[in-house]
Motif scaffolding. Structure first.
Motif, PDB file in Angstrom:
ATOM      1  N   CYS A 160      82.986  42.648  96.638  1.00  0.00           N
ATOM      2  CA  CYS A 160      83.101  43.882  95.856  1.00  0.00           C
ATOM      3  C   CYS A 160      82.090  43.843  94.718  1.00  0.00           C
ATOM      4  O   CYS A 160      81.859  42.795  94.120  1.00  0.00           O
ATOM      5  CB  CYS A 160      84.498  44.020  95.255  1.00  0.00           C
ATOM      6  N   VAL A 161      81.515  45.001  94.408  1.00  0.00           N
ATOM      7  CA  VAL A 161      80.608  45.147  93.272  1.00  0.00           C
ATOM      8  C   VAL A 161      81.438  45.597  92.079  1.00  0.00           C
ATOM      9  O   VAL A 161      82.104  46.626  92.132  1.00  0.00           O
ATOM     10  CB  VAL A 161      79.497  46.174  93.578  1.00  0.00           C
ATOM     11  N   VAL A 162      81.409  44.809  90.999  1.00  0.00           N
ATOM     12  CA  VAL A 162      82.200  45.095  89.800  1.00  0.00           C
ATOM     13  C   VAL A 162      81.294  45.719  88.744  1.00  0.00           C
ATOM     14  O   VAL A 162      80.292  45.130  88.345  1.00  0.00           O
ATOM     15  CB  VAL A 162      82.858  43.807  89.259  1.00  0.00           C
ATOM     16  N   GLU A 163      81.653  46.928  88.287  1.00  0.00           N
ATOM     17  CA  GLU A 163      80.869  47.637  87.267  1.00  0.00           C
ATOM     18  C   GLU A 163      81.277  47.249  85.849  1.00  0.00           C
ATOM     19  O   GLU A 163      80.443  47.227  84.952  1.00  0.00           O
ATOM     20  CB  GLU A 163      81.037  49.146  87.424  1.00  0.00           C
ATOM     21  N   SER A 164      82.561  46.985  85.635  1.00  0.00           N
ATOM     22  CA  SER A 164      83.015  46.614  84.294  1.00  0.00           C
ATOM     23  C   SER A 164      84.299  45.803  84.394  1.00  0.00           C
ATOM     24  O   SER A 164      84.993  45.837  85.406  1.00  0.00           O
ATOM     25  CB  SER A 164      83.247  47.861  83.430  1.00  0.00           C
ATOM     26  N   ALA A 213      82.620  49.407  91.987  1.00  0.00           N
ATOM     27  CA  ALA A 213      81.713  50.442  92.487  1.00  0.00           C
ATOM     28  C   ALA A 213      81.841  50.605  93.992  1.00  0.00           C
ATOM     29  O   ALA A 213      81.634  51.688  94.525  1.00  0.00           O
ATOM     30  CB  ALA A 213      80.274  50.103  92.124  1.00  0.00           C
ATOM     31  N   GLY A 214      82.184  49.529  94.688  1.00  0.00           N
ATOM     32  CA  GLY A 214      82.323  49.578  96.136  1.00  0.00           C
ATOM     33  C   GLY A 214      82.615  48.203  96.688  1.00  0.00           C
ATOM     34  O   GLY A 214      82.392  47.195  96.020  1.00  0.00           O
ATOM     35  N   CYS A 215      83.142  48.177  97.908  1.00  0.00           N
ATOM     36  CA  CYS A 215      83.481  46.915  98.568  1.00  0.00           C
ATOM     37  C   CYS A 215      83.021  46.934 100.013  1.00  0.00           C
ATOM     38  O   CYS A 215      82.977  47.988 100.645  1.00  0.00           O
ATOM     39  CB  CYS A 215      84.992  46.686  98.566  1.00  0.00           C
TER      40      CYS A 215
END
Length: 71
Positions: A56-60, A49-51
């Motif tokens: 980093c934000v992991v969505e899947s 989703a963003g870093c």
């Protein structure tokens, strides 16, 4: 220039239930984000989703409790 000023507003996105991994664990290859999961010995494509510079934000592609390798 001396005497000039600026007003800045920084907006941040919020992900209350975010799955966050260290930025160095994520590699970008051919427009895909990839991590290496510990114990599985292979690359896993993830959706990011963003870093920031550090995470980093992991969505899947990962779930809570998964371990990733950091080179």
């Amino acid at each position: 220039r001396p005497g000039l000023s600026v007003r800045v507003e920084v907006l941040r996105a919020a992900w209350p239930q975010a799955l966050v991994v260290p930025r160095h664990a994520v590699h970008f290859e051919k427009e895909q984000a990839v991590v290496v999961r510990k114990g599985l010995g292979g690359r896993t494509v993830v959706r990011v989703a963003g870093c920031t510079l550090v995470e980093c934000v992991v969505e899947s592609g990962l779930k809570e409790g998964d371990h990733v390798l950091i080179p």
